[in-house]
Write a protein that holds these residues in place. Structure first.
Motif, PDB file in Angstrom:
ATOM      1  N   VAL A  69      -3.783  10.740   1.606  1.00  0.00           N
ATOM      2  CA  VAL A  69      -4.802  11.577   2.994  1.00  0.00           C
ATOM      3  C   VAL A  69      -4.895  12.799   2.526  1.00  0.00           C
ATOM      4  O   VAL A  69      -4.362  12.879   2.124  1.00  0.00           O
ATOM      5  N   GLY A  70      -5.601  13.106   3.749  1.00  0.00           N
ATOM      6  CA  GLY A  70      -5.879  15.103   2.998  1.00  0.00           C
ATOM      7  C   GLY A  70      -7.080  15.830   4.329  1.00  0.00           C
ATOM      8  O   GLY A  70      -7.002  14.851   4.838  1.00  0.00           O
ATOM      9  N   LEU A  71      -6.062  16.753   4.570  1.00  0.00           N
ATOM     10  CA  LEU A  71      -7.676  18.058   5.388  1.00  0.00           C
ATOM     11  C   LEU A  71      -7.028  18.573   4.848  1.00  0.00           C
ATOM     12  O   LEU A  71      -7.584  19.375   3.050  1.00  0.00           O
ATOM     13  N   SER A  72      -8.683  20.272   4.910  1.00  0.00           N
ATOM     14  CA  SER A  72      -8.238  21.277   4.743  1.00  0.00           C
ATOM     15  C   SER A  72      -7.310  22.200   4.708  1.00  0.00           C
ATOM     16  O   SER A  72      -5.843  22.118   5.367  1.00  0.00           O
ATOM     17  N   ALA A  73      -7.489  23.156   3.581  1.00  0.00           N
ATOM     18  CA  ALA A  73      -6.419  24.056   3.405  1.00  0.00           C
ATOM     19  C   ALA A  73      -5.343  24.770   4.657  1.00  0.00           C
ATOM     20  O   ALA A  73      -4.098  24.613   4.738  1.00  0.00           O
ATOM     21  N   THR A  74      -6.556  25.275   5.412  1.00  0.00           N
ATOM     22  CA  THR A  74      -6.306  26.051   6.609  1.00  0.00           C
ATOM     23  C   THR A  74      -5.476  24.883   7.438  1.00  0.00           C
ATOM     24  O   THR A  74      -4.296  25.687   7.555  1.00  0.00           O
ATOM     25  N   ASN A 130      -8.404  13.657   7.391  1.00  0.00           N
ATOM     26  CA  ASN A 130      -7.765  14.170   8.088  1.00  0.00           C
ATOM     27  C   ASN A 130      -7.577  15.511   9.061  1.00  0.00           C
ATOM     28  O   ASN A 130      -7.023  15.287   9.355  1.00  0.00           O
ATOM     29  N   ASP A 131      -9.034  15.905   9.134  1.00  0.00           N
ATOM     30  CA  ASP A 131      -9.793  16.580   9.653  1.00  0.00           C
ATOM     31  C   ASP A 131     -10.514  17.003  11.268  1.00  0.00           C
ATOM     32  O   ASP A 131     -10.655  17.498  11.809  1.00  0.00           O
ATOM     33  N   GLY A 132     -10.955  15.618  11.011  1.00  0.00           N
ATOM     34  CA  GLY A 132     -11.394  14.933  12.054  1.00  0.00           C
ATOM     35  C   GLY A 132     -10.319  15.216  13.390  1.00  0.00           C
ATOM     36  O   GLY A 132      -9.145  14.927  13.849  1.00  0.00           O
ATOM     37  N   SER A 133     -11.409  13.745  14.256  1.00  0.00           N
ATOM     38  CA  SER A 133     -10.710  13.657  15.474  1.00  0.00           C
ATOM     39  C   SER A 133      -9.989  12.151  15.556  1.00  0.00           C
ATOM     40  O   SER A 133      -9.905  11.754  14.015  1.00  0.00           O
ATOM     41  N   PRO A 134      -8.832  11.886  16.329  1.00  0.00           N
ATOM     42  CA  PRO A 134      -7.296  10.868  16.145  1.00  0.00           C
ATOM     43  C   PRO A 134      -8.217   9.676  15.939  1.00  0.00           C
ATOM     44  O   PRO A 134      -8.248   8.588  14.852  1.00  0.00           O
ATOM     45  N   GLU A 135      -9.534   8.843  16.378  1.00  0.00           N
ATOM     46  CA  GLU A 135     -10.575   8.208  17.038  1.00  0.00           C
ATOM     47  C   GLU A 135     -11.175   7.728  14.914  1.00  0.00           C
ATOM     48  O   GLU A 135     -11.498   7.111  14.903  1.00  0.00           O
ATOM     49  N   PHE A 136     -11.624   8.952  15.071  1.00  0.00           N
ATOM     50  CA  PHE A 136     -11.876   8.718  13.631  1.00  0.00           C
ATOM     51  C   PHE A 136     -11.468   8.391  12.141  1.00  0.00           C
ATOM     52  O   PHE A 136     -11.446   7.996  11.031  1.00  0.00           O
ATOM     53  N   LEU A 137     -10.127   8.389  12.852  1.00  0.00           N
ATOM     54  CA  LEU A 137      -8.886   8.523  11.265  1.00  0.00           C
ATOM     55  C   LEU A 137      -8.996   7.239  11.922  1.00  0.00           C
ATOM     56  O   LEU A 137      -8.598   5.940  11.061  1.00  0.00           O
ATOM     57  N   VAL A 141       0.827  -1.267   0.175  1.00  0.00           N
ATOM     58  CA  VAL A 141       0.218  -0.174   0.137  1.00  0.00           C
ATOM     59  C   VAL A 141       0.446   1.213  -0.194  1.00  0.00           C
ATOM     60  O   VAL A 141       1.223   1.563   0.712  1.00  0.00           O
ATOM     61  N   GLY A 142       1.008   1.855  -0.821  1.00  0.00           N
ATOM     62  CA  GLY A 142       0.933   3.404  -1.138  1.00  0.00           C
ATOM     63  C   GLY A 142       0.435   4.609  -0.612  1.00  0.00           C
ATOM     64  O   GLY A 142      -0.349   4.688  -1.216  1.00  0.00           O
ATOM     65  N   ILE A 143       1.190   5.292   0.244  1.00  0.00           N
ATOM     66  CA  ILE A 143       0.514   6.752   1.206  1.00  0.00           C
ATOM     67  C   ILE A 143       0.955   7.673   0.925  1.00  0.00           C
ATOM     68  O   ILE A 143       2.274   7.714   0.715  1.00  0.00           O
ATOM     69  N   THR A 144       0.059   8.029   0.147  1.00  0.00           N
ATOM     70  CA  THR A 144       0.811   9.557  -0.012  1.00  0.00           C
ATOM     71  C   THR A 144      -0.317  10.792   0.315  1.00  0.00           C
ATOM     72  O   THR A 144      -1.110  10.365   1.360  1.00  0.00           O
ATOM     73  N   GLY A 145      -0.265  11.846   0.263  1.00  0.00           N
ATOM     74  CA  GLY A 145      -1.022  12.989   0.413  1.00  0.00           C
ATOM     75  C   GLY A 145      -0.550  15.009   0.445  1.00  0.00           C
ATOM     76  O   GLY A 145       1.013  14.527   0.334  1.00  0.00           O
ATOM     77  N   GLY A 146      -1.157  15.248   0.730  1.00  0.00           N
ATOM     78  CA  GLY A 146      -0.014  16.829   1.220  1.00  0.00           C
ATOM     79  C   GLY A 146       0.413  16.613   2.299  1.00  0.00           C
ATOM     80  O   GLY A 146       0.179  15.862   3.370  1.00  0.00           O
ATOM     81  N   LEU A 147       1.379  17.209   2.042  1.00  0.00           N
ATOM     82  CA  LEU A 147       2.479  18.155   3.188  1.00  0.00           C
ATOM     83  C   LEU A 147       1.793  18.608   4.250  1.00  0.00           C
ATOM     84  O   LEU A 147       0.883  19.199   4.465  1.00  0.00           O
ATOM     85  N   GLY A 148       1.948  16.988   5.502  1.00  0.00           N
ATOM     86  CA  GLY A 148       1.225  17.292   7.018  1.00  0.00           C
ATOM     87  C   GLY A 148      -0.411  17.353   6.740  1.00  0.00           C
ATOM     88  O   GLY A 148      -0.700  17.565   8.091  1.00  0.00           O
ATOM     89  N   CYS A 149      -0.681  16.330   6.013  1.00  0.00           N
ATOM     90  CA  CYS A 149      -2.036  15.259   5.760  1.00  0.00           C
ATOM     91  C   CYS A 149      -2.188  14.377   6.761  1.00  0.00           C
ATOM     92  O   CYS A 149      -2.894  14.288   7.277  1.00  0.00           O
ATOM     93  N   GLY A 150      -0.829  14.281   6.977  1.00  0.00           N
ATOM     94  CA  GLY A 150      -0.867  13.102   8.293  1.00  0.00           C
ATOM     95  C   GLY A 150      -0.836  11.172   7.583  1.00  0.00           C
ATOM     96  O   GLY A 150      -0.802  10.293   7.922  1.00  0.00           O
TER      97      GLY A 150
END
Length: 194
Positions: free
Chosen positions: A129-134, A173-180, A4-13
């Motif tokens: 893996v993503g989250l909001s830009a803010t 990944n914008d929610g809680s650690p439990e949700f992730l 499995v390859g994991i990617t996403g934005g910088l700092g997204c988790g």
């Protein structure tokens, strides 16, 4: 073996997701760690970097100043491409060695430039893996990366929306650690056919 390859934005988790999959029994490869701990410390690589960028980037004892190198390559695209051409083959060789050591294992590999470098064929599944830009900027600033540098690095990567389109799976990944963690558990079951 499932890869499995994991990617996403910088700092997204990406690392957080990879560690959660590791708890699910996957073996984890952190590509950034390979670069930091093995590739940049190799004398041949340090010499090539010093030759290209001058002595200010590499100390007299052969230690690469990663912060200075990052400032240089993220501001000059040709330098970044040159560095990637030097470093990436070494990273891929390290992946192969790891896979060969445990061919019966399931693997998760953190690959920041998975789609930018067309590395999808290495993996059975790709995950973005993503989250909001803010929130992304907030997390990077918390890590000590100034906003200007964070924005520069983010803009050097494929837009998150495009990575989402290309990936087999997307984790928010914008929610809680439990949700992730719930999302990762579901992902692990799906890629293993459960």
């Amino acid at each position: 073996m499932i890869k499995v390859g994991i990617t996403g934005g910088l700092g997204c988790g990406k690392s957080t997701v990879a560690k959660l999959l590791e708890r699910q029994g996957f073996r984890r490869i952190d590509s950034d760690r390979i670069v930091r701990d093995s590739v940049l410390s190799a004398p041949r690589i340090a010499f090539a970097i010093a030759t290209r960028f001058g002595p200010g980037i590499v100390s007299a004892d052969g230690v690469v100043d990663r912060a200075a190198l990052a400032r240089r390559v993220f501001s000059i695209p040709n330098d970044r491409q040159w560095l990637e051409g030097l470093v990436h083959p070494e990273v891929f060789a390290a992946w192969r060695r790891e896979f060969e050591l445990a061919p019966e294992s399931d693997w998760v590999v953190e690959v920041p430039l998975l789609f930018e470098k067309a590395l999808e064929n290495w993996f059975d599944f790709t995950v973005c893996v993503g989250l909001s830009a803010t929130q992304q900027i907030v997390r990077l600033e918390r890590r000590g990366l100034p906003r200007e540098l964070a924005e520069q690095r983010i803009s050097s990567q494929l837009p998150l929306s495009r990575k989402v389109e290309l990936a087999d799976f997307f984790l928010w990944n914008d929610g809680s650690p439990e949700f992730l963690e719930v999302q990762v558990g579901s992902l692990a079951a799906r890629v293993r056919g459960g």
